[in-house]
Write a protein that holds these residues in place. Structure first.
Motif, PDB file in Angstrom:
ATOM      1  N   THR A  10       0.847  -1.183   0.000  1.00  0.00           N
ATOM      2  CA  THR A  10       0.000   0.000   0.000  1.00  0.00           C
ATOM      3  C   THR A  10       0.889   1.241   0.000  1.00  0.00           C
ATOM      4  O   THR A  10       2.099   1.175   0.223  1.00  0.00           O
ATOM      5  CB  THR A  10      -0.898   0.028   1.234  1.00  0.00           C
ATOM      6  OG1 THR A  10      -0.082   0.158   2.406  1.00  0.00           O
ATOM      7  CG2 THR A  10      -1.738  -1.245   1.342  1.00  0.00           C
ATOM      8  N   SER A  11       0.263   2.383  -0.218  1.00  0.00           N
ATOM      9  CA  SER A  11       1.018   3.638  -0.240  1.00  0.00           C
ATOM     10  C   SER A  11       1.751   3.866   1.073  1.00  0.00           C
ATOM     11  O   SER A  11       2.886   4.356   1.089  1.00  0.00           O
ATOM     12  CB  SER A  11       0.077   4.809  -0.527  1.00  0.00           C
ATOM     13  OG  SER A  11      -0.541   4.652  -1.783  1.00  0.00           O
ATOM     14  N   ALA A  12       1.126   3.498   2.175  1.00  0.00           N
ATOM     15  CA  ALA A  12       1.773   3.684   3.481  1.00  0.00           C
ATOM     16  C   ALA A  12       2.969   2.765   3.642  1.00  0.00           C
ATOM     17  O   ALA A  12       3.927   3.095   4.360  1.00  0.00           O
ATOM     18  CB  ALA A  12       0.758   3.443   4.603  1.00  0.00           C
ATOM     19  N   GLU A  13       2.948   1.600   2.974  1.00  0.00           N
ATOM     20  CA  GLU A  13       4.053   0.644   3.095  1.00  0.00           C
ATOM     21  C   GLU A  13       5.196   0.971   2.143  1.00  0.00           C
ATOM     22  O   GLU A  13       6.337   0.565   2.394  1.00  0.00           O
ATOM     23  CB  GLU A  13       3.545  -0.770   2.811  1.00  0.00           C
ATOM     24  CG  GLU A  13       2.575  -1.282   3.864  1.00  0.00           C
ATOM     25  CD  GLU A  13       1.945  -2.595   3.453  1.00  0.00           C
ATOM     26  OE1 GLU A  13       1.898  -3.519   4.274  1.00  0.00           O
ATOM     27  OE2 GLU A  13       1.494  -2.690   2.278  1.00  0.00           O
ATOM     28  N   VAL A  14       4.896   1.652   1.047  1.00  0.00           N
ATOM     29  CA  VAL A  14       5.948   2.042   0.107  1.00  0.00           C
ATOM     30  C   VAL A  14       6.847   3.061   0.792  1.00  0.00           C
ATOM     31  O   VAL A  14       6.396   4.110   1.240  1.00  0.00           O
ATOM     32  CB  VAL A  14       5.348   2.641  -1.177  1.00  0.00           C
ATOM     33  CG1 VAL A  14       6.433   3.273  -2.040  1.00  0.00           C
ATOM     34  CG2 VAL A  14       4.610   1.562  -1.967  1.00  0.00           C
ATOM     35  N   ARG A  15       8.122   2.752   0.868  1.00  0.00           N
ATOM     36  CA  ARG A  15       9.029   3.613   1.632  1.00  0.00           C
ATOM     37  C   ARG A  15       9.572   4.768   0.816  1.00  0.00           C
ATOM     38  O   ARG A  15       9.741   5.874   1.314  1.00  0.00           O
ATOM     39  CB  ARG A  15      10.176   2.768   2.188  1.00  0.00           C
ATOM     40  CG  ARG A  15       9.745   1.870   3.337  1.00  0.00           C
ATOM     41  CD  ARG A  15      10.817   0.849   3.683  1.00  0.00           C
ATOM     42  NE  ARG A  15      10.812  -0.264   2.724  1.00  0.00           N
ATOM     43  CZ  ARG A  15      11.589  -1.332   2.848  1.00  0.00           C
ATOM     44  NH1 ARG A  15      12.441  -1.414   3.847  1.00  0.00           N
ATOM     45  NH2 ARG A  15      11.532  -2.294   1.951  1.00  0.00           N
ATOM     46  N   GLN A  16       9.859   4.507  -0.449  1.00  0.00           N
ATOM     47  CA  GLN A  16      10.446   5.547  -1.287  1.00  0.00           C
ATOM     48  C   GLN A  16      10.002   5.313  -2.718  1.00  0.00           C
ATOM     49  O   GLN A  16      10.202   4.236  -3.275  1.00  0.00           O
ATOM     50  CB  GLN A  16      11.975   5.498  -1.200  1.00  0.00           C
ATOM     51  CG  GLN A  16      12.684   6.525  -2.069  1.00  0.00           C
ATOM     52  CD  GLN A  16      14.193   6.319  -2.042  1.00  0.00           C
ATOM     53  OE1 GLN A  16      14.721   5.617  -1.197  1.00  0.00           O
ATOM     54  NE2 GLN A  16      14.877   6.920  -2.986  1.00  0.00           N
ATOM     55  N   SER A  17       9.371   6.326  -3.330  1.00  0.00           N
ATOM     56  CA  SER A  17       8.861   6.146  -4.676  1.00  0.00           C
ATOM     57  C   SER A  17       8.636   7.498  -5.322  1.00  0.00           C
ATOM     58  O   SER A  17       8.320   8.484  -4.658  1.00  0.00           O
ATOM     59  CB  SER A  17       7.532   5.370  -4.637  1.00  0.00           C
ATOM     60  OG  SER A  17       6.973   5.263  -5.928  1.00  0.00           O
ATOM     61  N   ILE A  18       8.773   7.530  -6.647  1.00  0.00           N
ATOM     62  CA  ILE A  18       8.460   8.742  -7.404  1.00  0.00           C
ATOM     63  C   ILE A  18       7.112   8.609  -8.099  1.00  0.00           C
ATOM     64  O   ILE A  18       6.689   9.502  -8.829  1.00  0.00           O
ATOM     65  CB  ILE A  18       9.552   9.056  -8.450  1.00  0.00           C
ATOM     66  CG1 ILE A  18       9.611   7.974  -9.528  1.00  0.00           C
ATOM     67  CG2 ILE A  18      10.902   9.255  -7.785  1.00  0.00           C
ATOM     68  CD1 ILE A  18      10.552   8.315 -10.685  1.00  0.00           C
ATOM     69  N   ILE A  19       6.395   7.508  -7.867  1.00  0.00           N
ATOM     70  CA  ILE A  19       5.155   7.214  -8.577  1.00  0.00           C
ATOM     71  C   ILE A  19       3.989   7.975  -7.969  1.00  0.00           C
ATOM     72  O   ILE A  19       3.770   7.935  -6.752  1.00  0.00           O
ATOM     73  CB  ILE A  19       4.860   5.707  -8.553  1.00  0.00           C
ATOM     74  CG1 ILE A  19       5.934   4.951  -9.356  1.00  0.00           C
ATOM     75  CG2 ILE A  19       3.477   5.406  -9.109  1.00  0.00           C
ATOM     76  CD1 ILE A  19       5.803   3.448  -9.280  1.00  0.00           C
TER      77      ILE A  19
END
Length: 775
Positions: free
Chosen positions: A304-313
């Motif tokens: 999920t978005s909360a679990e994604v640590r680092q992203s440019i998406i």
């Protein structure tokens, strides 16, 4: 250390039927008669005979009757050897004393032949085929006449029986030992299943272990249509391996299915095996069963978005336009539901308009805006807040609103974006004059841009004063106008430039800005090839000229619309092509992947989350969404979801790409393209096609991952292209590589073999980009 497998020849399946059994592996290359043939001795013809399965012993046997001038006969096996096999030892028993040897025909049609081996009658002997370090006293022909060793893959293996004193001979093949540097000996665990459809009751139970088997039970009612079949499909990168069983009306049957695990299977993969009913050549019902390797991660889990640590998406949203569940943007009113869906796709950035005044006209954020910000924070989103700029507003009034909005929102907004496409919105061109790309006839900069730049500069200074921790971006114009905006002088507190690199009607690697359009734009806004990296390089060159190397790029909009084409837009010279949902998904994934390779790019937002205007079919602006107007997901939604998980924490380092070498990327002549289209602008510009493969190696939070895609236009006309890619220093990952189709999410083994310390991958690349994970 190399493992030794014993591969017993039983009846005829390809070598893809390897699987481990009690520390051994069964190799059944005779299940199809097409795999074996008889060669009467081409150079010295006259022998007769056959290569067939001996019904008494159940073994493949070569039988030959020699004529006066014949000197040998051979059993010809056309193998599908899995990559990585270095040595094959054929355990044979002749019916009399004779001499035998092995000949291979390699990928270049060159022949290599071993020395003769004397075999005793009715006694086990061994014929050795050493592909890694073999000696070849005889070799001839082929397209590579100087080659000292066979070029893989092999086209044929000939087991040669040389003529002796007798006019007849037989050679029985009892077993084969295969030596490879990677052979899985770990168990697999499968899921039981049961389903009923169209009068058929189907169940499956696995026998787990190193040699898993699926026991299938099929009961068909008397009403079942004749010709109904149960199809079991094992995932494969080239073409799924499908076995079909007939469901006979009024009958029950049991079948045992052995999955085609290569060299014991990949312990790091989970195979999603399709179990479907087919009628009239079409799938009418079914699902899948999972066969999980002992070391396999959960390939189905998505962050999920909360679990994604680092992203440019990221993606654009329009919550601000739907204060009530009515109008063209009514779907956006249910922001909690949409945020949940976008969060389940792993999206990190969302971008929305924020009015700087409340409904009563006072400066600041309306309560519903603050509520949405809190919800976004709960879901783990980083919010880009667009502050609208209006040409009919005084600078003081504008700044008053900015002060109120930022004061209310600064704890929950990550990035403030000053203005949005001022060449389109806010009335700047009608009020002050100029052109869409801000170029005047004398190549000076349009007045509207210079005036807007004053507002943007003042706002950036104020935002920094109020929220020094926030990032501040501006521009928001087409690339050429953004370059002029930078040249006009920007705030020292500006952190980045917002660009909207829509590809319009091109694949995502191409843009309408670059050297061929400099006459139109009057500034350097790209390069000669009209590629996205060239546009980024032009920005970086401008940053360097300004002594602002700290500036970054934010691609706050790009996208592909899936409207229905009715011809009217062509007559209007509309700039956006109508794409299929499948092409939209592949192109969005390719754009994100390419942006991962551009460190200057800090965020990339697809436009937009949901189809607007009720998803009107013939309206281009109504069909850009990842979700349809009824909130059902398009293929692009799953593509973004796959990317967000597999490339969480992606870090691009050029030194990683230096570990890659594309050894082969053939493309059939009919599939090659010269040009994409011609375009009006500074005269007619012919945009060249990109027939190459793109391959990049990334470090992610999950380890090392390779992305591969074709730069060609999306098409269903031709079969996939095959490529061979070398990864330096990764020989230890042979047999431990898992491929993922980044649109469908399908996982499959990637054929891989060591070459010295390097790893050689064989890939089938089609419309969808691929990710390869190394273990």
């Amino acid at each position: 250390m190399k493992s030794i497998l014993r591969l017993t020849l039983i009846a005829a399946v390809s070598a893809a039927g390897l699987c481990l059994r009690g520390g051994s592996a069964i190799f059944d290359p005779a299940a199809s008669a097409a795999n074996w043939s008889f060669n009467p001795g081409a150079e010295f013809p006259g022998a007769s005979g056959e290569t067939a399965v001996d019904p008494a012993a159940g073994k493949v046997t070569i039988r030959a009757e020699f004529a006066e001038d014949s000197r040998y006969a051979a059993g010809v096996y056309k193998p599908e050897l899995p990559p990585g096999i270095e040595k094959l030892r054929f355990r044979v028993v002749p019916d009399r004393e004779l001499e035998a040897q092995i000949r291979v025909v390699d990928a270049s049609d060159r022949s290599f032949q071993t020395a003769r081996t004397r075999l005793a009658a009715d006694t086990h002997g061994t014929l050795t085929l050493d592909l890694a370090n073999g000696e070849w006293p005889e070799k001839w022909g082929g397209k590579e006449p100087s080659a000292a060793a066979p070029l893989l893959p092999l086209k044929e293996i000939l087991l040669i029986v040389n003529r002796g004193p007798d006019r007849s001979a037989a050679l029985r093949i009892d077993a084969v030992e295969a030596e490879a540097p990677f052979i899985n000996g770990k168990p697999f665990r499968g899921e039981a299943f049961r389903f009923s459809a169209f009068g058929c009751d189907i169940s499956g139970n696995w026998t787990n272990g190193t040699n898993p088997k699926l026991k299938l039970a099929v009961t068909a009612a008397g009403t079942v249509r004749p010709g109904t079949r149960l199809a079991v499909a094992f995932p494969d990168m080239f073409r799924d391996k499908v076995v079909r069983y007939e469901a006979k009306p009024g009958e029950s049957a049991e079948y045992e299915y052995a999955p085609p695990l290569v060299l014991g299977g990949n312990a790091f993969n989970t195979y999603r095996i399709g179990i479907t009913l087919e009628q009239d050549g079409r799938t009418v019902a079914g699902g899948a069963t999972l066969l999980r390797g002992a070391d396999s991660p959960d390939w189905s889990r998505r962050l999920t978005s909360a679990e994604v640590r680092q992203s440019i998406i990221g993606c654009g949203v329009h919550f601000n336009f739907a204060p009530q569940p009515a109008g063209d943007f009514a779907v956006w009113h249910d922001y909690e539901r949409i945020m949940k869906l976008l969060s389940e796709a792993g999206i990190k950035y969302i971008r929305d308009d924020f009015q700087p005044r409340r409904p009563d006209g006072t400066p600041g954020a309306a309560p519903e805006q603050l509520a949405r910000l809190k919800a976004a924070k709960k879901h783990g989103f980083r919010v880009i807040a667009i502050i609208p700029t209006m040409a009919d507003q005084t600078l003081d009034s504008f700044l008053e609103g900015v002060r109120g909005l930022v004061s209310d929102t600064r704890d929950d907004v990550a990035v403030y974006e000053i203005g949005n496409e001022p060449h389109n919105f806010g009335g700047w061109i009608p009020r002050f004059g100029g052109t869409w790309n801000a170029r005047q006839p004398d190549n000076s900069t349009s007045p509207w841009l210079l005036e807007h730049a004053k507002y943007a500069k003042a706002a950036a200074d104020l935002i920094h004063e109020l929220a020094p921790q926030a990032e501040i971006i501006g521009g928001g114009c087409v690339t050429a106008a953004n370059i002029r905006y930078l040249q006009s002088g920007v705030s020292e507190h500006l952190d980045g430039i917002a660009d909207h690199p829509y590809a319009n009607m091109l694949p995502p690697e191409r843009l309408m800005f670059g050297t061929p359009f400099e006459g139109r734009d009057g500034v350097k806004a790209g390069g000669s090839e009209l590629t996205l990296p060239e546009v980024v390089a032009a920005y970086r060159e401008q940053f360097e000229t300004m002594n602002r190397r700290d500036l970054s790029l934010y691609f706050t909009e790009f996208g592909y619309t899936t409207y229905v084409y009715d011809g009217r837009r062509e007559r209007e010279q509309y700039g956006f092509a109508a794409y299929t949902e499948e092409a939209q998904a592949a192109y969005i994934a390719r754009r994100f992947l390419q942006c991962f390779t551009l460190p200057a790019v800090k965020a990339v937002l697809q436009y937009d989350g949901v189809d607007d205007f009720g998803g009107k079919p013939f309206d281009p602006e109504a069909n850009f969404g990842l979700l349809r107007a009824d909130l059902s997901p398009k293929a692009a939604y799953f593509a973004v979801q796959n990317l967000a998980t597999l490339f969480d924490g992606v870090r691009y380092r050029p030194e990683l790409d230096r570990l890659l070498k594309i050894e082969e990327q053939p493309l059939q002549r009919a599939a090659k393209r010269e040009y994409l289209l011609d375009w009006e602008g500074n005269g007619r510009v012919l945009l060249k096609a990109d027939n190459s493969l793109h391959a990049h190696l990334f470090a992610t939070n999950g380890g090392l991952r390779l992305a591969v895609w074709s730069g060609q236009q999306y098409s269903g006309e031709f079969a996939n292209r095959t490529a061979e890619i070398r990864v330096r220093g990764k020989a230890g990952s042979a047999g431990r590589t898992v491929g993922t189709d980044l649109v469908s999410g399908k996982c499959f083994d990637v054929p891989s073999r060591p070459d010295g310390g390097d790893l050689l991958l064989t890939l089938s690349v089609g419309n969808n980009p691929l990710a390869v994970t190394f273990f």
